[in-house]
Design a protein around this motif. Structure first.
Motif, PDB file in Angstrom:
ATOM      1  N   ASP A  14      48.635  29.058  41.700  1.00  0.00           N
ATOM      2  CA  ASP A  14      48.803  30.377  41.076  1.00  0.00           C
ATOM      3  C   ASP A  14      48.618  31.455  42.138  1.00  0.00           C
ATOM      4  O   ASP A  14      47.496  31.887  42.427  1.00  0.00           O
ATOM      5  CB  ASP A  14      47.788  30.549  39.941  1.00  0.00           C
ATOM      6  N   GLY A  15      49.721  31.895  42.713  1.00  0.00           N
ATOM      7  CA  GLY A  15      49.672  32.851  43.814  1.00  0.00           C
ATOM      8  C   GLY A  15      49.052  34.179  43.424  1.00  0.00           C
ATOM      9  O   GLY A  15      48.301  34.775  44.201  1.00  0.00           O
ATOM     10  N   PHE A  16      49.342  34.668  42.220  1.00  0.00           N
ATOM     11  CA  PHE A  16      48.815  35.973  41.802  1.00  0.00           C
ATOM     12  C   PHE A  16      47.300  35.943  41.672  1.00  0.00           C
ATOM     13  O   PHE A  16      46.613  36.834  42.186  1.00  0.00           O
ATOM     14  CB  PHE A  16      49.445  36.389  40.471  1.00  0.00           C
ATOM     15  N   PHE A  17      46.780  34.929  40.988  1.00  0.00           N
ATOM     16  CA  PHE A  17      45.334  34.864  40.765  1.00  0.00           C
ATOM     17  C   PHE A  17      44.589  34.665  42.085  1.00  0.00           C
ATOM     18  O   PHE A  17      43.534  35.264  42.310  1.00  0.00           O
ATOM     19  CB  PHE A  17      44.999  33.730  39.792  1.00  0.00           C
ATOM     20  N   LEU A  18      45.130  33.838  42.964  1.00  0.00           N
ATOM     21  CA  LEU A  18      44.481  33.611  44.258  1.00  0.00           C
ATOM     22  C   LEU A  18      44.557  34.855  45.134  1.00  0.00           C
ATOM     23  O   LEU A  18      43.617  35.156  45.878  1.00  0.00           O
ATOM     24  CB  LEU A  18      45.122  32.422  44.974  1.00  0.00           C
ATOM     25  N   THR A  19      45.656  35.589  45.040  1.00  0.00           N
ATOM     26  CA  THR A  19      45.779  36.834  45.820  1.00  0.00           C
ATOM     27  C   THR A  19      44.750  37.860  45.356  1.00  0.00           C
ATOM     28  O   THR A  19      44.158  38.577  46.181  1.00  0.00           O
ATOM     29  CB  THR A  19      47.195  37.413  45.681  1.00  0.00           C
ATOM     30  N   LEU A  20      44.526  37.946  44.041  1.00  0.00           N
ATOM     31  CA  LEU A  20      43.487  38.827  43.519  1.00  0.00           C
ATOM     32  C   LEU A  20      42.125  38.459  44.107  1.00  0.00           C
ATOM     33  O   LEU A  20      41.367  39.336  44.540  1.00  0.00           O
ATOM     34  CB  LEU A  20      43.423  38.730  41.996  1.00  0.00           C
ATOM     35  N   ASN A  21      41.817  37.176  44.120  1.00  0.00           N
ATOM     36  CA  ASN A  21      40.542  36.725  44.673  1.00  0.00           C
ATOM     37  C   ASN A  21      40.429  37.044  46.158  1.00  0.00           C
ATOM     38  O   ASN A  21      39.386  37.522  46.617  1.00  0.00           O
ATOM     39  CB  ASN A  21      40.370  35.219  44.445  1.00  0.00           C
ATOM     40  N   MET A  22      41.493  36.806  46.909  1.00  0.00           N
ATOM     41  CA  MET A  22      41.451  37.083  48.342  1.00  0.00           C
ATOM     42  C   MET A  22      41.276  38.577  48.616  1.00  0.00           C
ATOM     43  O   MET A  22      40.532  38.974  49.520  1.00  0.00           O
ATOM     44  CB  MET A  22      42.723  36.556  49.021  1.00  0.00           C
ATOM     45  N   GLY A  23      41.956  39.409  47.825  1.00  0.00           N
ATOM     46  CA  GLY A  23      41.811  40.849  47.991  1.00  0.00           C
ATOM     47  C   GLY A  23      40.382  41.306  47.757  1.00  0.00           C
ATOM     48  O   GLY A  23      39.838  42.134  48.502  1.00  0.00           O
ATOM     49  N   LEU A  24      39.751  40.774  46.718  1.00  0.00           N
ATOM     50  CA  LEU A  24      38.359  41.128  46.409  1.00  0.00           C
ATOM     51  C   LEU A  24      37.421  40.617  47.495  1.00  0.00           C
ATOM     52  O   LEU A  24      36.463  41.302  47.875  1.00  0.00           O
ATOM     53  CB  LEU A  24      37.964  40.546  45.054  1.00  0.00           C
ATOM     54  N   ILE A  25      37.674  39.418  48.009  1.00  0.00           N
ATOM     55  CA  ILE A  25      36.827  38.850  49.065  1.00  0.00           C
ATOM     56  C   ILE A  25      36.887  39.717  50.322  1.00  0.00           C
ATOM     57  O   ILE A  25      35.863  40.026  50.927  1.00  0.00           O
ATOM     58  CB  ILE A  25      37.256  37.403  49.381  1.00  0.00           C
ATOM     59  N   VAL A  26      38.090  40.111  50.706  1.00  0.00           N
ATOM     60  CA  VAL A  26      38.249  40.960  51.901  1.00  0.00           C
ATOM     61  C   VAL A  26      37.588  42.313  51.688  1.00  0.00           C
ATOM     62  O   VAL A  26      36.910  42.841  52.580  1.00  0.00           O
ATOM     63  CB  VAL A  26      39.742  41.137  52.239  1.00  0.00           C
ATOM     64  N   ALA A  27      37.739  42.887  50.488  1.00  0.00           N
ATOM     65  CA  ALA A  27      37.131  44.190  50.198  1.00  0.00           C
ATOM     66  C   ALA A  27      35.611  44.133  50.326  1.00  0.00           C
ATOM     67  O   ALA A  27      34.986  45.071  50.835  1.00  0.00           O
ATOM     68  CB  ALA A  27      37.525  44.653  48.796  1.00  0.00           C
ATOM     69  N   GLY A  28      35.015  43.037  49.869  1.00  0.00           N
ATOM     70  CA  GLY A  28      33.563  42.913  49.976  1.00  0.00           C
ATOM     71  C   GLY A  28      33.086  42.559  51.360  1.00  0.00           C
ATOM     72  O   GLY A  28      32.007  42.984  51.777  1.00  0.00           O
ATOM     73  N   GLY A  29      33.891  41.801  52.104  1.00  0.00           N
ATOM     74  CA  GLY A  29      33.446  41.331  53.415  1.00  0.00           C
ATOM     75  C   GLY A  29      33.779  42.243  54.571  1.00  0.00           C
ATOM     76  O   GLY A  29      33.240  42.073  55.670  1.00  0.00           O
ATOM     77  N   ILE A  30      34.667  43.222  54.365  1.00  0.00           N
ATOM     78  CA  ILE A  30      35.094  44.093  55.470  1.00  0.00           C
ATOM     79  C   ILE A  30      34.014  45.088  55.872  1.00  0.00           C
ATOM     80  O   ILE A  30      34.026  45.628  56.972  1.00  0.00           O
ATOM     81  CB  ILE A  30      36.392  44.849  55.085  1.00  0.00           C
ATOM     82  N   GLY A  31      33.061  45.356  54.985  1.00  0.00           N
ATOM     83  CA  GLY A  31      31.970  46.282  55.301  1.00  0.00           C
ATOM     84  C   GLY A  31      32.030  47.553  54.476  1.00  0.00           C
ATOM     85  O   GLY A  31      33.097  48.158  54.339  1.00  0.00           O
ATOM     86  N   PHE A  32      30.888  47.947  53.926  1.00  0.00           N
ATOM     87  CA  PHE A  32      30.838  49.165  53.109  1.00  0.00           C
ATOM     88  C   PHE A  32      31.232  50.421  53.884  1.00  0.00           C
ATOM     89  O   PHE A  32      31.933  51.283  53.337  1.00  0.00           O
ATOM     90  CB  PHE A  32      29.433  49.337  52.517  1.00  0.00           C
ATOM     91  N   PRO A  33      30.809  50.589  55.148  1.00  0.00           N
ATOM     92  CA  PRO A  33      31.223  51.799  55.876  1.00  0.00           C
ATOM     93  C   PRO A  33      32.736  51.914  56.013  1.00  0.00           C
ATOM     94  O   PRO A  33      33.274  53.033  55.984  1.00  0.00           O
ATOM     95  CB  PRO A  33      30.553  51.635  57.249  1.00  0.00           C
TER      96      PRO A  33
END
Length: 446
Positions: free
Chosen positions: A186-205
């Protein structure tokens, strides 16, 4: 012991430690378990530490073990641990009209890995608002999608909220029972997860600066900080390294029967998730030993500073590599993006990198001695997963001895708090040196 006599770093560590103990007792209560399920206090403590450190290592299947009450408690632990207790604390202090004094500001500075006290309250507000907005958007999209496509009904709201929170905070916990293996195609659901993971891991600043860039009326002349430039560059570089590395290592093995598109997709997903989240779409035991060790390296590096992830952090690696290249070229100063790095930051990166290797190395030796029946690559994987607060496992977590679980809990705790705050515990109030000794060269290396 009087709290007023404690240093900010001691108070901060005490908060995380106390939260872990309190949460473990709450998860130990029968009301937190599914009917007929019993969980030892040690396993409850392990789960609590894993949730608060947003690691995701588990000794029991979350969906089969915990009741709705237990799931809600775990979500609260993930939320507090992900954005940081001081971020939530700042919001509560502001809401109740309390004064945020110098000690509280120093605790915020330590919790968010900041170097100065200026603008901390506004930063905490921005972090909380941005985080909640991203989590809410992810929960809505996931919930609607699970309802329309998979027919989850009203349960889609709960599954979407938990999945969004777990992905954004890089906790990697799931209530599907098999991580994301049921969504591997499921490309859409996995893309949502990857987007959220990157948003959290890229750094709050980085997220805060992106918000300011979007709000700016003169985006063309907007200047991103050196931190954001190095962080984003390193994050993307490691992402590409993960994709290429897995593609090469598994091209003739796990990916042998797959087309290039599917092989690329699997490599991209694991390059994103194995840095700090740990969600899986394929059984990690099916990867070759070389790939498992490569993923261990990615987990050791971890996410960006001042983010939800652990490890030595991306900027630490970047500064160490820049220092090595600069030394090889005979440069006396490290320059990048038309800026010069401070000697203090270079020394700090070297210390974090060295202690990280020493800590993971000693933990690996200790676990190997305590668990001789486990393979070395499984132990290396488990240790780096705990230190990087990733939560991925080759399936040995439930088989570990109490002492080994204790070692992993310490690694998860250090991975969430950070190496520097732990070192600050040993820093006394020493006065400046009244004199200097003569300097002398020392033979180093060969």
């Amino acid at each position: 012991m009087q709290l007023k006599k404690l240093t900010p770093v001691q108070l901060l560590i005490l908060i995380y430690f106390s939260a872990s103990i309190l949460s473990s007792f709450l998860l130990w209560l029968p009301i937190s378990h599914q009917p007929g399920v019993e969980l030892s206090y040690l396993d409850s403590l392990f789960t609590a530490v894993s949730a608060i450190s947003v690691t995701g290592l588990t000794v029991a299947n979350t969906a089969d073990t915990f009741s709705p009450t237990g799931i809600i408690l775990i979500m609260a632990m993930i939320q507090f641990g992900g954005v940081g207790f001081m971020t939530v604390g700042t919001f509560l202090w502001m809401a109740t009209g309390q004064r945020i004094g110098i000690q509280r500001r120093r605790m915020i500075m330590l919790d968010q890995n900041r170097s100065d006290l200026a603008g901390l309250v506004r930063l905490m507000r921005d972090i909380l608002i941005i985080s909640l907005a991203i989590e809410a958007l992810g929960a809505a999209l996931m919930g609607i999608y699970l309802h329309l496509v998979y027919g989850y009904g009203w349960n889609a709201i709960a599954y979407g909220a938990f999945s969004s929170l777990s992905a954004y905070t890089n906790a990697g916990l799931d209530i599907f029972g098999d991580s994301l293996m049921g969504f591997r195609n499921d490309g859409f659901f996995l893309t949502l997860n990857m987007g959220l993971i990157v948003a959290g891991g890229i750094g709050f600043p980085v997220l805060v600066e992106l918000k300011e860039w979007f709000a700016s009326r003169n985006r063309r002349n907007f200047h991103f900080s050196l931190f954001t430039k190095i962080t984003v560059t390193t994050y993307i570089g490691l992402l590409l390294l993960g994709v290429v590395g897995l593609w090469l290592l598994e091209g003739q093995h796990l990916y042998a029967g797959q087309g290039w598109g599917q092989a690329f997709w699997n490599s991209l997903f694991y390059s994103v998730t194995m840095r700090s989240c740990g969600l899986t779409i394929l059984d990690l035991n099916d990867f070759t030993v070389s790939s498992q060790l490569f993923l261990s390296l990615l987990m050791f590096i971890g996410a960006s500073p001042s983010s939800v992830g652990g490890g030595i952090r991306t900027t630490t690696l970047a500064v160490v590599i820049l220092a090595i290249i600069g030394y090889a070229r005979g440069q006396h100063h490290i320059r990048i993006f038309h800026r010069e790095l401070m000697d203090k930051d270079i020394r700090k990166a070297a210390i974090i990198f060295s202690i990280g290797i020493l800590l993971v190395g000693l933990a690996t030796i200790a676990v190997t001695a305590l668990q001789p029946q486990q393979s070395l690559n499984s132990i290396i994987f488990e240790v780096n997963s705990a230190f990087g607060t990733t939560g991925a496992s080759l399936g040995i977590s439930a088989e570990l001895s109490p002492l080994t679980k204790g070692i992993l809990m310490v690694l998860m705790f250090v991975g969430r708090i950070g190496i520097l705050p732990i070192l600050f515990l040993f820093r006394g109030k020493t006065p400046p040196d009244p004199y200097r000794y003569p300097r002398e060269h020392l033979i180093i290396g060969h």
